[in-house]
Design a protein around this motif. Structure first.
Motif, PDB file in Angstrom:
ATOM      1  N   ARG A  89       3.786   5.978  -5.643  1.00 29.81           N
ATOM      2  CA  ARG A  89       3.762   6.120  -7.104  1.00 29.81           C
ATOM      3  C   ARG A  89       2.691   7.095  -7.584  1.00 29.81           C
ATOM      4  N   GLN A  90       1.717   7.359  -6.746  1.00 26.53           N
ATOM      5  CA  GLN A  90       0.620   8.246  -7.147  1.00 26.53           C
ATOM      6  C   GLN A  90       0.999   9.721  -7.026  1.00 26.53           C
ATOM      7  N   ALA A 145       0.830  -1.207   0.000  1.00 23.28           N
ATOM      8  CA  ALA A 145       0.000   0.000   0.000  1.00 23.28           C
ATOM      9  C   ALA A 145       0.863   1.255   0.000  1.00 23.28           C
ATOM     10  N   LYS A 146       1.969   1.242   0.741  1.00 20.61           N
ATOM     11  CA  LYS A 146       2.853   2.408   0.789  1.00 20.61           C
ATOM     12  C   LYS A 146       3.536   2.620  -0.553  1.00 20.61           C
ATOM     13  N   ARG A 147       3.928   1.536  -1.229  1.00 21.68           N
ATOM     14  CA  ARG A 147       4.553   1.662  -2.552  1.00 21.68           C
ATOM     15  C   ARG A 147       3.562   2.261  -3.547  1.00 21.68           C
ATOM     16  N   LYS A 148       2.337   1.784  -3.475  1.00 21.51           N
ATOM     17  CA  LYS A 148       1.299   2.295  -4.376  1.00 21.51           C
ATOM     18  C   LYS A 148       1.042   3.770  -4.134  1.00 21.51           C
ATOM     19  N   GLU A 149       1.027   4.152  -2.862  1.00 23.50           N
ATOM     20  CA  GLU A 149       0.805   5.556  -2.487  1.00 23.50           C
ATOM     21  C   GLU A 149       1.962   6.433  -2.988  1.00 23.50           C
TER      22      GLU A 149
END
Length: 356
Positions: A355-356, A349-353
């Motif tokens: 990249r946004q 979830a932190k990686r996805k956040e």
């Protein structure tokens, strides 16, 4: 009778070691002495090759079948069991060396220098790391650290559901709630069960329902490992399970005079205290019905794990578990499958956040 071995066992008793430890060590020592007699080894002067040969024999020699059952396949000792046996042999030889019965050279070959690259929590390595140099056992197999077995709340509930008697339901429930060792549970007496809201009439100032655990000599050989007495709170469901068991027990006239809590109600000798073998047979039957492994100590591990994960202070957990050393609590603090899943999903979830 082997006088030196008997003297060693008496020394264990004098040092305050538990009855179960004495009994276990007696079997291991008898195995060593028998091996020496059968293989022409002087038990007081075994060479290193002879001890290594015994260690190999322990895992290569098939075990005899249990009881009167016909063995369908050969059974063997695990390397971990062989290590425990050889450890006891080393303790025997070391103690006998102090008495002058075994040469010092025999004991010196059992140990070797060892440097601790990784130290346990709380270990004092010294200013220059001098305490990392210790003496290690020379004779042992290298084995992997086993996983700790425990039961989930759902598995415990299912296990209780497969019991057929109130006594067995109470035993499983009590172990799951209090984290007692099986020897402590089988050693309970009715005077230890303070299940009233107020026990002052019993001479006890502890408030609320609870059970006392004390070390005693009992006729069924049940023995509390911890030398210090302790009390453990219980909740309403456990009190109710005990009440149901009392009704069941009162139907057996032979059980009236026995002060032990857990007694034989369904097979001879009626009214006599339950012993370890019958208890393990009970858990074996329950495990077969439930379809998963279930042993008494797994309930202890489960209880302590729940305390820790619920945020109970470590010293409180240690006291209720009856551990003398704080480090004894370490094996009971482990991660669950959900903990691991949550960790992976959190990182994702932190990686996805990011990249946004």
């Amino acid at each position: 009778m082997h006088s030196e071995a008997c003297a060693y066992l008496v020394g264990l008793r004098g040092a305050g070691r538990s009855f179960n430890t004495e009994r276990t060590y007696a079997g291991r020592i008898a195995l060593y002495l028998t091996y020496c007699a059968d293989h022409g080894v002087d038990w007081t002067r075994p060479s290193l090759p002879q001890l290594l040969a015994m260690m190999r024999w322990l895992v290569d020699e098939p075990l005899p079948p249990k009881g009167r059952r016909v063995a369908t396949e050969a059974r063997y000792r695990e390397e971990r069991t062989a290590n425990a046996i050889m450890g006891t042999v080393g303790e025997l030889l070391t103690w006998c060396s102090l008495q002058g019965w075994v040469p010092v050279t025999v004991v010196s070959q059992l140990i070797q220098p060892k440097y601790l690259h990784y130290t346990p929590p709380g270990f004092d390595a010294g200013e220059d790391g001098q305490n990392r140099n210790v003496k290690g056992r020379r004779i042992k197999f290298r084995v992997a650290v086993p996983g700790y077995e425990w039961l989930s709340d759902d598995e415990i509930h299912r296990l209780i559901g497969f019991t057929t008697h109130a006594r067995d339901r109470f035993l499983v429930s009590l172990l799951a709630v209090t984290g007692m060792r099986i020897g402590e549970a089988l050693g309970l007496r009715r005077e230890d069960m303070h299940f009233l809201p107020d026990s002052t009439s019993l001479g006890c100032r502890v408030e609320g329902p609870h059970v006392h655990v004390r070390r005693r000599r009992n006729s069924n050989d049940a023995y509390a490992k911890s030398p210090e007495p302790r009390w453990i709170p219980v909740e309403a469901d456990t009190v109710g399970a005990y009440a149901e068991y009392r009704y069941e027990r009162d139907e057996v006239a032979e059980a009236v005079a026995c002060d032990m809590v857990f007694v034989n109600l369904f097979r001879a000798p009626l009214g006599e205290p339950m012993k370890y073998p019958s208890t393990y047979e009970l858990f074996k039957r329950l495990a077969e019905r439930a379809g998963f492994r279930a042993r008494p100590h797994m309930l202890r591990h489960s209880a302590i794990t729940r305390w820790v994960r619920s945020g109970v202070a470590r010293d409180v957990c240690q006291d209720m578990a009856g551990h003398v050393s704080p480090s004894s609590m370490d094996p009971y603090t482990h991660t669950t499958d959900q903990d691991k899943r949550d960790a992976v999903e959190l990182v994702a979830a932190k990686r996805k956040e990011a990249r946004q």
